[in-house]
Design an enzyme around this catalytic site. Sequence first.
Site, short mmCIF file in Angstrom:
data_model
loop_
_atom_site.label_atom_id
_atom_site.label_comp_id
_atom_site.label_asym_id
_atom_site.label_seq_id
_atom_site.Cartn_x
_atom_site.Cartn_y
_atom_site.Cartn_z
N MET B 1 0.57 -1.52 0.44
CA MET B 1 0.24 0.10 0.07
C MET B 1 1.12 1.27 -0.19
O MET B 1 1.30 1.76 -1.23
CB MET B 1 -1.25 0.36 1.39
CG MET B 1 -1.72 -1.09 1.23
SD MET B 1 -3.48 -0.36 1.59
CE MET B 1 -3.60 -0.65 3.45
N CYS B 2 0.86 2.01 0.93
CA CYS B 2 2.07 3.43 1.12
C CYS B 2 1.01 4.04 1.09
O CYS B 2 -0.08 3.75 0.33
CB CYS B 2 2.85 3.34 0.51
SG CYS B 2 4.73 1.92 0.58
N GLY B 3 0.75 5.84 1.89
CA GLY B 3 0.42 5.82 1.44
C GLY B 3 1.02 7.75 1.82
O GLY B 3 2.46 8.23 1.51
N ARG B 32 -2.65 3.28 5.98
CA ARG B 32 -2.19 2.39 4.82
C ARG B 32 -0.97 1.93 4.82
O ARG B 32 0.02 1.64 4.00
CB ARG B 32 -2.16 4.16 3.35
CG ARG B 32 -3.11 4.03 2.93
CD ARG B 32 -3.47 4.76 1.74
NE ARG B 32 -2.68 4.42 0.37
CZ ARG B 32 -3.60 3.85 -0.30
NH1 ARG B 32 -5.17 3.38 -0.30
NH2 ARG B 32 -2.80 3.13 -1.52
#
Lengths: 229, 298
Positions: B1-3, B32
């Site tokens: 994910m990562c935000g 995230r």
Amino acid sequence: MQSFDLSKDGLRALNSTLHSLRGETNMTEWEVINPKGSHSIAVGVDALIDVTVRGSTGYYCAGMNKQATIRVKGSAGPGVAENMMSGTVIVDGDASQYAGATGRGGLLVIKGNASSRCGISMKGIEIVVHGNIGHMSAFMAQSGTMIVLGDAGDALGDSLYEARLFVRGSVKSLGADCIEKEMRPEHLELLANLLERGEASHLAKPSEFKRYGSARTLYTFNVDNASAY
Amino acid sequence: MCGIVGLFLKDKTLEPQLGAMLTDMLITMTDRGPDSAGIAIYGEPQKGMAKLTLQSSKPLEDFNGLQGSIEKAVGSKIKASIKGTHIVIELPLSQLDNARKAVSAFSPTLKVMSAGENIEIFKEIGLPKDVAAMFGISTMGGTHGIGHTRMATESAVTTMGAHPFSTGHDQCLVHNGSLSNHNSVRRDLRRAGMEFETENDTEVAAAFISHKLKEGSSLGDAMNATLTDLDGFFTFVLGTKNGFGVVRDPIACKPAVMAETDKYVAFGSEYRALVNLPDIENARVWEPEPATVYFWER
């Protein structure tokens, strides 16, 4: 009208309240305020109710919907109406990727644009998009109908089964095994009906659309390939 | 994910709130990616001056005597401010390379987070709220900034593996996705003289763009080249001294939402990150197209 403030009462309370309604109920009008892009709003509803979400939503709004009419007065994030079974979902703004994915029934109306993978693997849902759709839309779509008043992106209907696709504008490219097909009277009739229900009959005429469908060369068994199995 | 979150301000009156707005946006994206977080802030450049932001895993030892050692190397007084595990050095621009040499001679555990006229990068392992609090990000002003909260996939959860990555003066890049050809691109870039601190895929993307810019490409051309030369999934957001850019790979499965008003351009991995921005109800909100370069310069 039952009003639900998502910023105060939280998502779990909203969805468990909606899930406790089954079939017919006398609390038929609901509104959700302060959605602020939250995920999973009004997922899994199975009742004859009308839910209006006043704002934009995050992932999976109205997923797995049965019977209910769910209106989003804003834009919807990824996976709106994913795997919808029946009922109606109407998005006033745009929808992000994979809108209506795997939907088995019901009607999804997107009044703005839908992005990539709209109707991916649809299995009976009807989708009406007033604007454009992004690339890889209706990928492996099995059945159901999608109509697009605007343009379609790359690889429309790649590896299509028996879903029917109608596009009024341009198609950037067709996916593997997707071809343009003739419009017959029954298709014009189907379009007129779906445009009406999709709140789009004032925007487009059935005669302005082109029909796309499967060439049926990919998914049908060809005896010449028997040795490959 | 990562935000990912990003803000590029057009309205000067919002500049004092840049850090606070970015912090709020980044905290919203915590779920995230809770592994590590980082923020790049671009302040107002001071003529002839530069900033060097350093990080240390042993700040008590490494920051002790560091200022004097750099002053000796650059031959003038400098300003040093310690913020948690980081230290921001302000010095004459002409002395930046000398200062970097002095830093690597001083201690091998001192790592350069960023260098340039107006960039400062702060990043650490931990949740966005804790990382932002450690560095007092919400009190910082600036013209534009980028934040990232990481769910690690391609390399270890370390401070150096956190985003943003900076591989050139005033440049930084954050990434949601994963690259599959980063090893071969890294080899090519090493041969071309680029240096790497990690085995991370995103650092390769950052260095790829820095290298293109060094060769004389425009920012737009450098970003376009990522579409042909980098293989994998990506939504990149990048910053330069005066610019802010966004590019997504042609498949575009890593989410992205943008908003623009006459006061700002904002980026979020999700719309949730943007909901508290001023006048968001009337902003133009859209999803950046696949394989399309967007950038703004001031």
